[in-house]
Design an enzyme around this catalytic site. Structure first.
Site, PDB file in Angstrom:
ATOM      1  CG  HIS A 219      46.826  40.635  37.139  1.00  0.00           C
ATOM      2  ND1 HIS A 219      47.662  40.709  36.041  1.00  0.00           N
ATOM      3  CD2 HIS A 219      47.621  40.795  38.217  1.00  0.00           C
ATOM      4  CE1 HIS A 219      48.908  40.888  36.448  1.00  0.00           C
ATOM      5  NE2 HIS A 219      48.912  40.952  37.759  1.00  0.00           N
TER       6      HIS A 219
ATOM      7  CE  LYS B 267      43.992  32.999  24.362  1.00  0.00           C
ATOM      8  NZ  LYS B 267      44.495  34.322  24.717  1.00  0.00           N
ATOM      9  NE  ARG B 268      42.719  31.567  33.558  1.00  0.00           N
ATOM     10  CZ  ARG B 268      41.690  32.380  33.752  1.00  0.00           C
ATOM     11  NH1 ARG B 268      40.526  31.895  34.162  1.00  0.00           N
ATOM     12  NH2 ARG B 268      41.805  33.682  33.549  1.00  0.00           N
TER      13      ARG B 268
ATOM     14  CE  LYS C  35      41.872  33.362  29.767  1.00  0.00           C
ATOM     15  NZ  LYS C  35      42.737  34.519  29.467  1.00  0.00           N
TER      16      LYS C  35
ATOM     17  CB  THR D 129      51.545  37.351  28.672  1.00  0.00           C
ATOM     18  OG1 THR D 129      51.053  36.179  29.323  1.00  0.00           O
ATOM     19  CG2 THR D 129      51.523  38.535  29.624  1.00  0.00           C
TER      20      THR D 129
ATOM     21  CE  LYS E 220      54.267  34.061  27.582  1.00  0.00           C
ATOM     22  NZ  LYS E 220      53.317  33.456  28.522  1.00  0.00           N
TER      23      LYS E 220
END
Length: 826
Positions: free
Chosen positions: A372, A563-564, A569, A671, A675
């Site tokens: 991952h 998100k985290r 990111k 993911t 969504k």
């Protein structure tokens, strides 16, 4: 007479527990409230009502659960065992009702009893047994496995405290314990009869059997008990119920009686407390040696217990363990469960008398590994010193596996000592370390990435040597999400419209949503679509008003990044764009295009300084913007505190724009992007992770792509990336840095955000400066596109219509067909 009435009621209750009617559910609820909880309508709290309803729903699950497991045993089915450190399952009441098909009956039953179903459901606490995408993916996969009728079991840890509750105080993240079990968990069943003993420490000695053959024995161990708790995983309206088994740590002794007698009560329970720390908290900080040791203990705890349980299940119908690969496939969800490979080898060799070669042949036909991450630093490694002390027998086995493997490599590449060094499971250096990802690759028959780009980059870069050695092992399985949670349950207004137009077949075959593409030119359909989005935005605005006392404009663009919190990111890129919009409003208001509500949500790891500083920075920006009356009707910034599954279910349906802006080549898949897409939001993003597949599905006109591609990122870094060159060309970046340096966002401490400036102007590891201008330009395209509502809504419809590929059902079918070799329902 009263006794007869009571018996009759209990008989009716027993029968009603199987029935799905409103009256049967109502009776079950009342009987559980009265006889199980000893409450009536006057004394019951709302939480009591939640428990009573949970038990009523559970009664309808149990019979199906037992029958499912019986059928697996009778068929002696090949089973899938999914091992994951995380299962972010969230709340289960709504999911279980939808899967059983009783949501309307339950709502009617509650209404007749004078109760609001949403208020009752709101009592449930999120089971936060995960940190982000990894755990939520695992939960989606379990849902799909059950809904497709695949004989599967999940294994993980029953953390007493899940992912921490996030509290924002003065803009800083504070971590509070997540006591998700404080009021009990009505869905779980303790199974103490299947308790497993897990050993640590001690030493490994050589003994000889009665034939004089040497055997290794692990002695002088310190032992912990792994007690299983089972959660039902309900398939969608197919009467299949699979199992998620979570392990809880217990001391082998409740207390030391000698200490107790002497009055030393703390020492009397010391060993018990130390043992039970293993399942106490999700991801203890590994900043200290004690934290590292506890994390390694956790990984071995759940893998050892799971492997013992898997062997027990298999031997019930297949006493010859040479048949294990025919009946068992174990999927490792990332590197955390990799110790299962060494543990199965230990059991086969030490407990079941297999030789190394035979044991290795069985093991390598049982395990499959999902990677991952693309980041070398995220690949788990353990120091040999710690590993040898905690798991001495496993260290011997890993050395033997490594010697066996390197012998094969040397035969293939004679004289290539550098390749041997690169591929060794043991990294040499001042501190010897075990490369767990390498063990996972060598010990598995399948290795998959989770998006096409991710899988390609694994083969080209991260695991290049292993791909050249094992080309047949590597494959791609792009991640997916379950539409039953993230559309049917989370967005009932849109789900109802879709069912009305194309039927309910999409609930099990999401590709059927392609039919709604033909409605995008229908004005009446677009108006309904727009109205649903407006209602969802209004609902989220009401929630934020009640929880944060902040008023939002539902007519603005809801621009969301949840998100985290992590540097790759690039929440910082989003923050800089928000500042740029603020400055545009202050300096050139006529250039401002369209009002926006910016939302950011996510948790930072407690020991991750830069991530926590990012949260403070975002909240400091919000403090300025939200109190500046001159811009209040144009932009707002909201930090969504304590982001979790139940909050996500409110946010995704209300979002207009999905921020997927990681540096190209860093996000394995993502993911959240799926969504958002499934709920009609448009994506602004880089060509990273599953964004590439989304762009392919919707077409370049229905997504907003910007920034450097992964090969361009690599080339830029290879030739020496200097952020100053990009800053010098960007007047807006220069002004933003000037503002931060001046203390504009931190008036009480001008140097508070100096680490952000130092990082971005010095080396900028994730190329925020390089992509900033491209990002801002594409955001202008977004604003202008949104102003053309007719075209925007068409693009929104296209996104939903083409989200079928991103169903976890598709992903699991591919796993089942290509890797697990198990049948599934079509």
């Amino acid at each position: 007479m009263a006794q007869e009435t009571g018996i009759k009621k209990e008989a009716e209750w027993f029968v009603s527990g199987k029935e799905m009617t409103k009256d049967a559910i109502k009776l079950s609820f009342q009987m559980n409230r009265e006889y199980t909880l000893s409450k009536d309508q006057y004394t019951a709290t709302m939480h009591d009502n939640f428990l009573a309803l949970s038990l009523a729903v559970r009664e309808r699950i149990v019979e199906r659960w037992i029958k499912t497991q019986q059928s697996y045993h009778k068929k002696n089915a090949r089973r899938v065992y999914y091992l994951s450190m995380e299962f972010l399952i969230g709340r289960l009441m709504g999911n279980n009702m939808y899967s059983l098909g009783i949501e309307k009956q339950v709502a009617e039953a509650m209404d007749e009893l004078g109760l609001d179903l949403e208020e009752v459901r709101g009592q449930e606490i999120d089971a936060g047994l995960g940190n982000g995408g990894l755990g939520r993916l695992a939960a989606c996969f379990l849902d799909s496995m059950a809904s497709l009728g695949i004989p599967a079991h999940g294994y993980g840890i029953r953390y007493e405290y899940g992912i921490f509750n996030q509290k924002v105080k003065n803009g800083f993240q504070m971590e509070l314990p997540d006591e998700w079990l404080r009021a009990g968990n009505p869905w779980e069943f303790a199974r103490p009869e299947y308790t497993v003993k897990v050993c640590y420490y001690g030493n490994s000695v050589t003994e000889h059997d009665n034939k004089g053959n040497p055997k290794q024995k692990w002695i002088n161990t310190q032992d912990v008990l792994a007690v299983p708790y089972d959660l039902p995983v309900v398939g969608y309206r197919n009467d299949v119920v699979n199992t998620l088994r979570l392990w809880s740590a217990r001391g082998t002794e409740e207390f030391d009686f000698d200490y107790f007698k002497s009055g030393d009560y703390e020492h009397a329970v010391y060993k018990k407390i130390l043992s039970e720390n293993i399942s106490k908290v999700l991801y203890p900080s590994d900043a200290s040696s004690q934290g590292k040791e506890l994390r390694l203990k956790q990984e071995y705890f759940f893998t050892a217990a799971s492997i013992a349980d898997i062997i027990r299940r298999c031997k019930a119908e297949n006493p010859d363990l040479r048949d294990l690969p025919k009946k068992v496939v174990i999927q490792l969800n990332d590197t955390h469960p990799t110790l299962a490979i060494a543990e199965l080898m230990r059991l086969l060799i030490d407990e079941y008398d297999f030789g190394f070669e035979a044991a290795w042949d069985i093991t390598t036909r049982v395990f499959a590994y999902t990677n991952h991450t693309l980041m070398p630093e995220a690949l788990e490694c353990w120091s040999v010193e710690l590993f040898e002390r905690l798991l001495p027998r496993h260290m011997q086995i890993i050395y033997e596996i490594n010697a066996h493997f390197l012998k094969e490599v040397a035969l293939r590449y004679p004289g290539d000592t550098d390749r041997l060094r690169r591929m060794s499971l043991i990294e040499e250096g001042d501190t010897k370390r075990i490369r767990m990802a390498y063990l996972a690759i060598v010990g598995s028959f399948s290795v998959n990435g989770v998006s096409q780009l991710h899988s390609d980059l694994l083969k080209a870069n991260l695991f290049k040597d292993f791909y050249e050695f094992y080309p047949g092992k590597f494959n791609n399985k792009t991640n997916g999400i379950t539409q039953r949670r993230w559309l049917l349950k989370a967005n009932p207004r849109l789900a109802d419209l879709l069912i009305d137009k194309v039927g309910d077949g999409w609930i099990m075959d999401l590709n059927r949503l392609e039919k709604i593409d033909s409605f995008k030119n229908n004005k009446a359909f677009r108006e309904k679509w727009t109205d649903i989005k407006r209602q969802n935005k209004q609902a989220l605005a009401r929630y934020i008003k009640s929880s944060m006392d902040l008023s939002l404009d539902p007519e603005s663009i809801f621009d969301v990044q949840i998100k985290r919190i992590h540097e790759y990111k690039r929440q910082m890129l989003f923050a800089f764009y928000i500042i740029a919009q603020y400055l545009r409003l202050k300096h050139s208001p006529k250039e401002f295009i369209y009002p926006r509500t910016f939302m950011v949500g996510g948790k930072a790891a407690p020991a991750y300084y830069m991530a926590k500083l990012t949260i403070k920075f975002i909240n400091s920006i919000a403090e300025i913007i939200n109190h500046d009356k001159s811009v209040k009707d144009k932009i707002k910034l909201v930090f969504l505190e304590n982001y979790r599954v139940s909050l996500a279910e409110k946010v995704f349906p209300a979002s207009d724009l999905s921020e997927q802006i990681s540096t190209a080549g860093t996000e394995a898949s993502g993911t959240g992007n799926m969504k958002f897409m499934m709920n009609g939001a448009l994506t602004i993003g880089t060509l990273d992770g599953a964004n590439i597949e989304i762009a392919k599905m919707v077409g370049e006109e229905s997504i907003f792509i910007f920034g450097l591609k992964s090969d361009e990122v690599q080339n830029l870094k290879a030739h020496g990336y200097h952020p100053s060159g990009f800053i010098d060309k960007s007047p807006m970046l220069q002004e933003i840095f000037k503002l931060i340096r001046s203390g504009f966002f931190s008036p009480h401490d001008a140097n508070l955000f100096a680490p952000i400036i130092d990082s971005l102007t010095g080396y900028d590891p994730y190329l925020v400066c390089a992509d900033f201008d491209s990002y801002c330009q594409m955001q202008d395209v977004v604003s202008k596109s949104y102003m053309d509502q007719e075209e925007w809504v068409k693009k929104s419809i296209i996104n939903v219509a083409h989200s079928g590929f991103f169903s976890s059902d598709r992903t699991i079918r591919e796993y089942a067909k290509d890797i697990w070799k198990v049948p599934f329902n079509h």
